[in-house]
Design an enzyme around this catalytic site. Structure first.
Site, PDB file in Angstrom:
ATOM      1  N   THR A  12      41.546 -28.823   1.447  1.00 31.11           N
ATOM      2  CA  THR A  12      42.527 -29.257   0.428  1.00 31.11           C
ATOM      3  C   THR A  12      41.922 -29.242  -0.965  1.00 31.11           C
ATOM      4  O   THR A  12      42.595 -28.889  -1.939  1.00 31.11           O
ATOM      5  CB  THR A  12      43.004 -30.691   0.760  1.00 31.11           C
ATOM      6  N   SER A  54      40.308 -26.377   7.222  1.00 25.18           N
ATOM      7  CA  SER A  54      39.309 -26.718   8.246  1.00 25.18           C
ATOM      8  C   SER A  54      39.868 -26.690   9.661  1.00 25.18           C
ATOM      9  O   SER A  54      39.105 -26.687  10.624  1.00 25.18           O
ATOM     10  CB  SER A  54      38.633 -28.057   7.945  1.00 25.18           C
ATOM     11  N   ASP A  86      40.056 -32.325   7.717  1.00 27.83           N
ATOM     12  CA  ASP A  86      40.591 -32.497   9.084  1.00 27.83           C
ATOM     13  C   ASP A  86      39.529 -32.345  10.174  1.00 27.83           C
ATOM     14  O   ASP A  86      39.556 -33.059  11.169  1.00 27.83           O
ATOM     15  CB  ASP A  86      41.737 -31.503   9.335  1.00 27.83           C
TER      16      ASP A  86
HETATM   17  N1  ASP Z   1      44.179 -29.364   6.083  1.00 28.98           N
HETATM   18  C1  ASP Z   1      43.110 -29.656   5.157  1.00 28.98           C
HETATM   19  C2  ASP Z   1      41.805 -29.183   5.764  1.00 28.98           C
HETATM   20  O1  ASP Z   1      41.274 -29.826   6.624  1.00 28.98           O
HETATM   21  C3  ASP Z   1      43.064 -31.113   4.879  1.00 28.98           C
HETATM   22  C4  ASP Z   1      42.032 -31.550   3.881  1.00 28.98           C
HETATM   23  O2  ASP Z   1      41.149 -30.841   3.475  1.00 28.98           O
HETATM   24  O3  ASP Z   1      42.140 -32.739   3.448  1.00 28.98           O
HETATM   25  O4  ASP Z   1      41.328 -28.138   5.403  1.00 28.98           O
END
Ligand code: ASP
Length: 333
Positions: A12, A54, A86
């Site tokens: 993110t 991730s 994640d």
């Molecule tokens: N979906 C994102 C990831 O894990 C969530 C984050 O980075 O907070 O890449």
């Protein structure tokens, strides 16, 4: 001035909104542009390793990350790795096992909001990660929400809140207060012997995690046997129990361990230790030859089992590895 390498892998923190939702797009220097003051305090080199959410980070990526860190270590005082939140706890745990005898700081961080959002937590998390390097907090850690957590003790506990990570069954390695970073580091026994850092990067991917529900069909274990898994982690109930009335899995479990499959049992509870010796529903499990994970997080158990099975084919040796504390992941006795 300390020299720090910033390795980026996506998440993110580096995401922008695309047609299908948020996905990582920013490159390391774009990230650093939002925390430009850092360059007054540190010499920073950057390298984009990956640009993935991730959820897409798996064993191949763990190896890429661990090997890149290992190669870069001699040149830097520490390394900061940006990563999606994640699965960050899995990556940080796995890298903790792969980089044996690591003394330099390797700090994972990310954010719940992209760095280009005014309300983002990304800038603070990056400052905390660099402060952890500055304080020399040794080994792999996760810096989040002004706290520094051992990589093998971090668990993501919130989907949206900024307090996304907790340090499970272990204190923080550092915490930021109004007078700066307060490090609180107990150096694990393995690190006190003056050994050079080693890259132990053989891992086994044939590991399965089974979370029990009341009445789990025991046939699941038979299918896992057919799929040739070498390691199975069972998240059991409470302090370590599994049903044996009507839907008993004990017979399949015994067959698995007798065939040389390593079965490790941990708890579905987030906090405190499992102890299979307390209840009949636990001692019956022990008599099937399973290994107790004690107070380890599920993420640490899964990655330690993958790592242990990469080091040896001997189930007794896997058991011995689980009775050893490598990086603060387990409290023994
Ligand atoms: N979906 C994102 C990831 O894990 C969530 C984050 O980075 O907070 O890449």
């Amino acid at each position: 001035m300390k020299s720090v390498l910033l390795l980026t892998t996506g998440g993110t923190i580096a995401s922008r909104r695309g047609t299908d939702g948020l996905c990582p797009q920013m490159h390391p220097d774009e990230l650093l542009a939002y925390v430009e003051g850092l360059r007054e305090y540190f010499h920073i080199d950057t390298r984009e390793l990956l640009n993935l959410d991730s959820s897409n980070i798996q064993a191949d990526e763990w190896l890429t990350i661990a090997r890149s860190i290992f190669e870069a270590l001699p040149k830097y005082d520490g390394i900061v790795v940006t990563h999606g939140t994640d699965t960050m706890a899995y990556t940080a745990s796995m890298v903790s096992f792969i980089l044996q005898y690591l003394r330099k700081p390797v700090v994972f961080t990310g954010s719940q909001m992209p760095i280009d959002n005014l309300l983002t937590d990304a800038r603070n998390n990056l400052y905390t990660a660099f402060a952890a390097v500055d304080c020399g907090i040794p080994g792999v850690s996760v810096a989040f929400n002004r706290k520094v957590i051992a990589g093998c003790r971090a668990v993501k506990v919130r989907t949206m809140g900024f307090e996304a990570f907790e340090s499970v069954n272990a204190g923080y390695l550092g915490e930021v207060f109004s007078d700066g970073m307060h490090p609180n580091v107990e150096i694990p026994d393995a690190l006190t012997a003056a050994q050079p850092v080693r890259l132990c990067d053989r891992i086994c991917r044939d590991v399965f995690l089974l979370k029990l529900i009341p009445g789990t069909n025991p046939e699941v274990l038979r299918l896992l046997r057919q799929l040739n898994y070498r390691g199975i982690v069972i998240e059991a109930f409470g302090v370590g129990g599994m049903q044996f009335v009507r839907t008993s899995m004990l017979e399949q479990l015994k067959a698995l361990t007798e065939e040389g499959v390593s079965v490790v049992v941990c708890s579905q509870c987030l906090y405190e230790t499992s102890d299979l010796g307390i209840y009949e529903v636990g001692t019956k499990l022990l008599s099937c030859g399973v290994i107790s994970a004690r107070d380890m997080t599920t993420e640490a158990v899964v990655t330690k089992l993958m790592w242990a099975l990469g080091q040896t084919e001997d189930p007794d040796e896997v058991r011995r590895i689980f009775q050893t504390n490598y990086c603060g992941e387990i409290k023994l006795a």
